[in-house]
Design a protein around this motif. Structure first.
Motif, PDB file in Angstrom:
ATOM      1  N   ASP A   1      44.770  36.675  38.134  1.00 44.74           N
ATOM      2  CA  ASP A   1      44.899  37.648  38.083  1.00 44.74           C
ATOM      3  C   ASP A   1      46.643  38.161  38.983  1.00 44.74           C
ATOM      4  O   ASP A   1      46.534  37.268  40.193  1.00 44.74           O
TER       5      ASP A   1
ATOM      6  N   TYR B   1      40.092  37.172  35.392  1.00 47.27           N
ATOM      7  CA  TYR B   1      40.904  38.454  35.447  1.00 47.27           C
ATOM      8  C   TYR B   1      40.734  38.212  37.324  1.00 47.27           C
ATOM      9  O   TYR B   1      40.591  39.643  37.654  1.00 47.27           O
ATOM     10  N   ALA B   2      40.041  37.469  38.187  1.00 47.35           N
ATOM     11  CA  ALA B   2      40.272  37.661  39.424  1.00 47.35           C
ATOM     12  C   ALA B   2      40.813  37.968  40.522  1.00 47.35           C
ATOM     13  O   ALA B   2      42.082  37.719  40.115  1.00 47.35           O
TER      14      ALA B   2
ATOM     15  N   LYS C   1      45.494  34.100  34.276  1.00 50.20           N
ATOM     16  CA  LYS C   1      45.055  34.831  33.531  1.00 50.20           C
ATOM     17  C   LYS C   1      45.032  34.494  31.440  1.00 50.20           C
ATOM     18  O   LYS C   1      44.710  34.610  31.189  1.00 50.20           O
TER      19      LYS C   1
ATOM     20  N   ARG D   1      36.896  41.631  40.309  1.00 56.75           N
ATOM     21  CA  ARG D   1      37.793  40.987  38.408  1.00 56.75           C
ATOM     22  C   ARG D   1      38.242  42.399  38.280  1.00 56.75           C
ATOM     23  O   ARG D   1      38.370  43.935  38.778  1.00 56.75           O
TER      24      ARG D   1
END
Length: 252
Positions: A181, A146-147, A121, A161
């Protein structure tokens, strides 16, 4: 499908950062360096995709100083198949800016033709959070930032996300850029046998000039200062006193 994972060499997250006496930057002398934690999560996810049969090869790439070889060896020990080091600086205090990194990665992507680029990220040293987005724009690829969960379904990726309001699930067409993330996974520790095997895995070394990218900084650091020391708290006997104290300080 190939998965390309960019990794960055940063100060280890357990180390207390020291600012140089002249305020020109962070002191890196005799400081432990390691892989950026978010990049570690991205490497782990790429390896899991390979173990699940959804990827054939995991390639780690780092852009910076020669010492980043150690970071790439860590990625290889975790399970990456090969690595590429792009030497773009001689001084460890030189931070290659996100746009230059994205331009170099775009050239690497053109050479390697991966189906997925998995980035962290953000890097914990400068917190820019920009490289993945810039790479997406340069390549014209879809992006999912931002997974915290990734599923590959044919020629699409379904990504959950983290957003300000909670969780959002999107479906993006591949090839794509996904940034990892914190809650995506728990990175594995490299075992001793894998650390030994990593020494024999291929690690290609190139330079920014090989890709025709100018890495001259566009930003200038004016001053670096440490945050103010936290003030001691105060114990109050009751709520009324607390409200009165807050009014005194203009907090309410």
């Amino acid at each position: 499908m190939k998965v390309l994972v960019p990794v960055k060499r940063v100060i280890d997250y357990n180390v207390k950062v020291r600012v140089k006496a002249d305020g020109s930057g962070v002191d890196l002398a005799n400081v432990k360096m390691s892989m950026n934690p978010f990049d570690e999560i991205a490497v782990e996810e790429a390896i899991r995709l390979k173990e699940a049969g959804k990827a054939e090869e995991v390639i780690a790439v780092s852009i910076g100083v020669k010492q980043a070889q150690e970071t790439l060896r860590t990625a290889l020990a975790m399970g990456a198949d090969r690595a590429i080091l792009v030497v773009a600086a001689d001084d460890v205090h030189t931070d290659i800016e996100p746009l230059a990194v994205a331009k170099i990665l775009a050239k690497v992507v053109e050479e390697e033709q991966p189906g997925l680029v998995l980035t962290g990220k953000q890097a914990i040293d400068n917190d820019m959070n920009a490289t993945g987005q810039m790479l997406s724009a340069l390549l014209g690829w879809s992006q999912a930032m931002y997974a915290n969960n990734i599923d590959i379904e044919g020629d699409h990726a379904v990504v959950t996300r983290e957003v300000d309001g909670g969780l959002q699930t999107i479906k993006v067409k591949m090839p794509t850029i996904i940034s990892a993330d914190l809650r995506l996974n728990e990175p594995r520790y490299a075992s001793l046998p894998n650390i030994m095997k990593a020494k024999k895995k291929p690690l290609d070394e190139k330079t920014a000039e090989d890709y025709g990218v100018d890495v001259t900084p566009r930003l200038q650091i004016v001053e670096t200062t440490e945050p103010e020391a936290r003030q001691a708290g105060e114990i109050v006997p009751d709520v009324d006193t607390l409200v009165a104290k807050l009014k005194e300080k203009g907090a309410v």
